[in-house]
Design an enzyme around this catalytic site. Structure first.
Site, short mmCIF file in Angstrom:
data_model
loop_
_atom_site.label_atom_id
_atom_site.label_comp_id
_atom_site.label_asym_id
_atom_site.label_seq_id
_atom_site.Cartn_x
_atom_site.Cartn_y
_atom_site.Cartn_z
N HIS A 100 0.80 -1.21 0.00
CA HIS A 100 0.00 0.00 0.00
C HIS A 100 0.84 1.27 0.00
O HIS A 100 0.58 2.20 -0.76
CB HIS A 100 -0.93 -0.01 1.22
CG HIS A 100 -1.88 1.15 1.24
ND1 HIS A 100 -2.82 1.36 0.28
CD2 HIS A 100 -2.00 2.18 2.13
CE1 HIS A 100 -3.51 2.46 0.54
NE2 HIS A 100 -3.02 2.98 1.67
N VAL A 101 1.86 1.34 0.85
CA VAL A 101 2.65 2.58 0.97
C VAL A 101 3.86 2.48 0.03
O VAL A 101 5.01 2.46 0.45
CB VAL A 101 3.08 2.83 2.42
CG1 VAL A 101 3.60 4.26 2.58
CG2 VAL A 101 1.91 2.62 3.38
#
Length: 294
Positions: A274-275
């Protein structure tokens, strides 16, 4: 713009502690910067600016609970050619001071419009991750004349709904070991947050402040944009998703975006979750610069 606005966080110990952890994270910023507040109709917006003052602008919108300090692995590359403005999203846990929570999609677009005006930006590139990605596309749809190119990294919802596991882990953040469990679920062993930044994230989770905890509204966020909205986009867009994304199915998001948004450049980044700006910073930095430089 006011570089010396005499305002303080809420008087709670958790608010003061959060500000201290924010400053510690900002010490990771690898290039010269200035911080200031931009007044808007919804409150004072905190901004970190870097790069040559005469360079083209690039507005950065962070992920939820991460604040603008999250861009420290990326800012050296991006501010080498752009005047970067890392904007603390009003209403989230950061140094912006909301006085009236907009809460609606139209309100959030108006807030960012005010920020642009205060920065004297007529038109800018905009880049957002997660919550910031959702804000970016919302602004693109409502005020496309203000955006040159947009980069959307792992947007919160936007194209597809959250997986049920997201709610389980997000609601469990305040439980014992909740932060550790959330980060492990989201990043596995691909990335370990730098210790000062991890402390800031934890402090943000524990900072109980109703002004910075907007309740979801039917016409607010999170939100999945309709087919007609996505088909109406005219601004050039780069969408990057991580192959190990867990908040939703990245393949489904990729397919819907590619099908409905004309001319979009969509890509699933290997080795990232996600990041992805923190998990694969070298690749993301270069890919963003390549897209914006056209």
């Amino acid at each position: 713009m006011n570089n010396h606005l005499p305002i303080m966080p809420t008087r709670s110990n958790s608010g003061i502690h959060y500000y201290q952890t924010y400053d510690n994270s900002l010490a990771l910023w690898p290039v010269p910067y200035e911080t200031f507040y931009a007044p808007t109709r919804y409150g004072q917006t905190h901004i970190i600016a870097s790069g040559p003052k005469g360079a083209p602008p690039l507005v950065l919108l962070h992920g939820a609970l991460f604040s603008s300090t999250m861009w420290y692995p990326n800012i050296a590359d991006w501010s080498s050619k752009y005047r970067t403005y890392a904007v603390d999203i009003i209403g989230d846990k950061n140094k912006s001071i909301p006085t009236d929570l907009c809460g609606t999609r139209a309100g959030y677009a108006n807030w960012l419009h005010d920020v642009f005006n205060q920065l004297e930006i007529e038109k800018s590139h905009v880049l957002g991750l997660s919550l910031g990605g959702l804000h970016t596309l919302n602004f693109v749809l409502r005020m496309p004349e203000r955006v040159k190119r947009a980069v959307i990294l792992s947007p919160a919802e936007t194209f597809v709904s959250f997986d049920q596991d997201f709610y389980k882990y997000a609601l469990g953040l305040v439980e014992p070991n909740g932060v550790e469990n959330f980060l492990k679920w989201m990043m596995e062993d691909r990335c370990v947050l730098q210790s000062d930044f991890a402390k800031q994230f934890h402090a943000g989770v524990m900072w109980q402040d109703e002004v910075r905890n907007p309740k979801p509204k039917a016409d607010g966020f999170p939100y999945v944009f309709s087919d007609d909205e996505l088909k109406s986009i005219t601004v050039p867009i780069l969408l990057l998703l991580g192959e190990h994304e867990v908040i939703y199915n990245p393949q489904s998001a990729f397919k819907r975006a590619s099908t409905l948004v004309a001319g979009i450049e969509a890509e699933i980044v290997s080795g990232a979750g996600h990041v992805l700006s923190m998990e694969q910073p070298s690749y993301v930095n270069e890919r963003v610069m390549r897209f914006l430089g056209r």
